[in-house]
Design an enzyme around this catalytic site. Sequence first.
Site, PDB file in Angstrom:
ATOM      1  CB  SER A  33      -7.459 -16.513 -70.957  1.00 47.47           C
ATOM      2  OG  SER A  33      -6.752 -17.622 -70.403  1.00 47.47           O
ATOM      3  N   GLY A  34      -7.693 -14.820 -67.705  1.00 50.28           N
ATOM      4  CA  GLY A  34      -8.549 -14.745 -66.520  1.00 50.28           C
ATOM      5  C   GLY A  34      -9.729 -13.823 -66.815  1.00 50.28           C
ATOM      6  CB  ALA A  48     -12.747  -7.703 -64.756  1.00 51.44           C
ATOM      7  CE  LYS A  66      -6.254  -1.617 -58.206  1.00 55.60           C
ATOM      8  NZ  LYS A  66      -7.141  -1.848 -59.339  1.00 55.60           N
TER       9      LYS A  66
END
Lengths: 357, 357
Positions: free
Chosen positions: B14-15, B157, B215
Amino acid sequence: MSTPNRFKVTVVGSGNWGTTTAKIVAENVAIHTNVFDPEVRMWVFEEVLDGEKLSEIINTRHENIKYLPGVKLPSNLIAVPDLVSAVEGSQLLVFNVPHQFLSRICKQLKGHISSKVRAISCLKGLEVDDQGVRLLSDYITGELGIHCGVLSGANLAPEVALEKYSETTIAYPLPENHYPGDATGETWQMLFHRPYFHVRVVNDIAGVSIAGALKNVVALAAGFVEGKGWGENAKAAIMRRGIIEMIKFCKIFFNKNEIETFTQESAGIADLITTCAAGRNVRVGSEMARSGRSVEEVEAELLNGQSAQGMVTAKEIHSLLENKGLLDEFPLLEITYQMAFNGYDIDNLPAFFEKIR
Amino acid sequence: MSTPNRFKVTVVGSGNWGTTTAKIVAENVAIHTNVFDPEVRMWVFEEVLDGEKLSEIINTRHENIKYLPGVKLPSNLIAVPDLVSAVEGSQLLVFNVPHQFLSRICKQLKGHISSKVRAISCLKGLEVDDQGVRLLSDYITGELGIHCGVLSGANLAPEVALEKYSETTIAYPLPENHYPGDATGETWQMLFHRPYFHVRVVNDIAGVSIAGALKNVVALAAGFVEGKGWGENAKAAIMRRGIIEMIKFCKIFFNKNEIETFTQESAGIADLITTCAAGRNVRVGSEMARSGRSVEEVEAELLNGQSAQGMVTAKEIHSLLENKGLLDEFPLLEITYQMAFNGYDIDNLPAFFEKIR
């Protein structure tokens, strides 16, 4: 020591990218004096600035104060305002003018150039007409009868001019009438490779040319999305689709499928990234989407009245695809045209992509 | 209408990215009620904020005020602080925690999960030890005995949380013990695909995982170059080399050569572009190079004390390559490690690239 067979080089063009490539070439001929004549000529479209001729300013102050101000040019770079004199006796020509001047330049040069002369085109664009599409290097070959490769890469001119590290790609397959002493890919590499400008040589003229032309259309779309405030994820999605359509374009129109050109060379993915990060077209697209202003207004403000090549190319590609009945095969290129010219609402883009996935 | 075989879904983590994926999943189960149980559980590492438990805040105010403030969460998303209770009875698990928590979580879950359960890992990273390198999805399979795919893409995000248009890639080949009623790629697509979050499903778990892990190292290098003020051309050159080494890494260590994953999917080139444009690692690398400060100082300032995953991965990759005698095969990854940890001077980069071209 006598070196009778050294290549004499002329750069045709003196805009910011033309002058930058001329600087590079002049630096290199001064080093490789056994291969190249130590003087490089640059054709300058003559202009008078505050009573002084631009060619004379370049030759005395060694600076192109109009198109590349603040950058010192080598003293072995000679500006020549007469086109035919500029190329006379040169074995190697570097074409670096805006696309729209190419046809006039070729007309002027016709009959003045030996078929043994070799060329590299740094132009971006494609030649589209009712017959179909042609590479600009093929156009040069057709008009002047000389073999012509291409140079393209992640090369924002102001950065290269300041000698910030860059890479580029030269496509130069040997011509059928290759002769002893003729230029090779290695010759061109020697002419362009610098500690700050790394050159890789490939054979895929079509791939390098198409990436260089279509990236501007993709950058326009990236700009539209950026101007709407959609963020980096959306911009990257546009670029991902852009690469796919570039590869497809090359395959359908030129029957070439060397996808490494697009995915591994500077002229492919790297140039697209650079162009979508900070090139003219992304800035124009972004400002159009942000402000709702017309392309003319935005170009006047951002580009000093110069045009965003992506707008021209988007239109040409649209008419080509329409002629060939291939609009559906290139949804990103087509929707970019519709957004640029027909007021297609950018907010519809996700739904549009949903339909075609 | 009875729908007995609906998939029950739990998001483990739940970041900011965990909460964002939980929001997406909860939105979708509310639509596809014939396929999914309409309630989604999200495991929350319990914290107390101003005397209130985070899980209770999420369940009453429908907002993760600590990790995704300002974003309304669906009311069918239920925060559960006990890990085992959170996954109990769920057929589909979405793992989305920082890499360093994975081992402890797997230990806690061991023995509580049926082998019929299926999972998707949204983690970025690789498991490196003296034996070699393993994908995190393989680690999950090894620890819990469940089949596990991966989700990765150009997904900053905060942008996805605000429903800005993005694409992603899910790699989910069917497992050998696939059974009637089992989840398929289509099931996962239904669970994640939104009008603002487009999903493509592929089979290449290794490619998607490796792109997602490496990446961050490439972005660190891009940051170093950016922080030195070298500009967009140099950054694009770093990314071009990055893609090539990612593809090579996948081939050498996982014997996979589906280069389209890297060149055509969101998890490949698009994620690299996004990450190098605005991710954590490029920001950390840029600030380190600009200011000359240590990574710890920069992380403390920019990331609220969280760590730049690229630093961890660069170190792991270095030890892997050193163990295997393969340092020379991955010059960009190795030089990035040297710049990050051993004070290798970034100004030497062009000369270094010259040597290895």
